[in-house]
Design a protein around this motif. Structure first.
Motif: not given
Length: 298
Positions: A263-270, A272-275
């Motif tokens: 989540a901390d290194h997510a590159q896009d919103q989807p 991030l939300e999944l993580a």
């Protein structure tokens, strides 16, 4: 994977009432505001840009404290009361972290925003634990709401962190933080091994306890992960139930940490939300496994 575990923020006991929950949340918000405020008024001229970040953070926490107080009055007809605390609230904004940043000549706004992100991640972990341990439905719902609030705050702070990163490195708007390889393939393997451990753990339990333990695996968000081909667990067949329980909890801890890191290194919103959904599920599962392990050991 992150070098600092966020999972040490498990509350020492379940929260029994809404009054206790609001007292904890208010104490944490006031502590954060006070500690951010100290950095907002300290340092020399070279600390000016970093200081401005803490001015904003202090105001955010003061606003959160006011909102909590108003919500408590609306629900319980009283302000949050320290007398309702049953144990010292977990410290989500450690003073030593802030002092290290204040004492470094290399401190930057990016570092300040990154630290604030970490603090709200701790809040997410803490309130997820509170929800998982809650016995009262109203307390559980309120804790879940506070966990979601921490997630929303974290998302806003990540945007500020990203802007600071680009500004400090003169990156274009299309650039982001340093690349990081995903550990989701490792998570898929660990999920498979954890499932085997949980099944093995359940074998000698009475039917009701076995059902409770196996329910931890039900409705798993990991159905959306790529699952590797079955592999033989490298542990010897002579493992005791205690060995299996300890190994299951270690794997559950590692999975929670991996998802938080994703989540901390997510590159896009989807992504991030999944993580974050995976992280919330993993933390709840970890709390359940720890509770069941403690009960089995008695």
């Amino acid at each position: 994977m992150r070098t600092e575990m966020l999972l040490t923020n498990e509350p020492p006991a379940s929260v029994k009432s809404a009054a206790e929950l609001y007292a904890i949340a208010f104490e944490q918000a006031e502590t954060a505001a006070r500690r951010y405020g100290e950095l907002a008024t300290t340092g020399d001229e070279s600390f000016k840009l970093v200081r401005s970040v803490f001015v904003i953070l202090e105001q955010r926490e003061l606003q959160r404290a006011r909102a909590l107080s108003l919500a408590c009055v609306a629900l319980l007809n009283k302000h949050p009361d320290p007398a309702d605390l049953k144990w010292a609230p977990s410290d989500l904004v450690p003073a030593e972290e802030l002092s290290e940043l204040a004492g470094s000549s290399l401190s930057t706004p990016y570092g300040a925003w990154a630290l604030a992100v970490r603090h709200r991640e701790r809040g997410f972990v803490f309130w997820t634990y509170v929800a998982a341990l809650a016995e009262d439905d109203a307390v559980r719902a309120a804790a879940e709401s506070m966990a979601r609030e921490a997630l929303n705050d974290g998302n806003e702070l990540r945007r500020e962190r990203r802007l600071a990163w680009r500004h400090e490195r003169h990156l274009s708007a299309g650039d982001g933080l340093q690349d990081k390889s995903s550990e989701i393939p490792l998570a898929a393997l660990l999920e498979s091994l954890l499932l085997k451990d949980i099944v093995a753990w359940s074998q000698d339990l009475p039917a009701i306890e076995r059902g409770h333990l196996l329910a931890v695996t039900g409705g798993d968000l990991t159905e959306r992960l790529p699952v590797p081909a079955p592999m033989r667990d490298m542990a010897p067949d002579s493992d005791t139930i205690e060995d299996i329980r300890c190994r299951a909890i270690r794997r559950a801890e590692q999975l929670s940490s991996i998802y938080l890191d994703e989540a901390d290194h997510a590159q896009d919103q989807p992504q991030l939300e999944l993580a974050l959904k995976l992280a919330a599920h993993a933390i709840t599962r970890l709390a359940d496994l720890r509770t069941m392990a403690a009960a089995s050991a008695r």
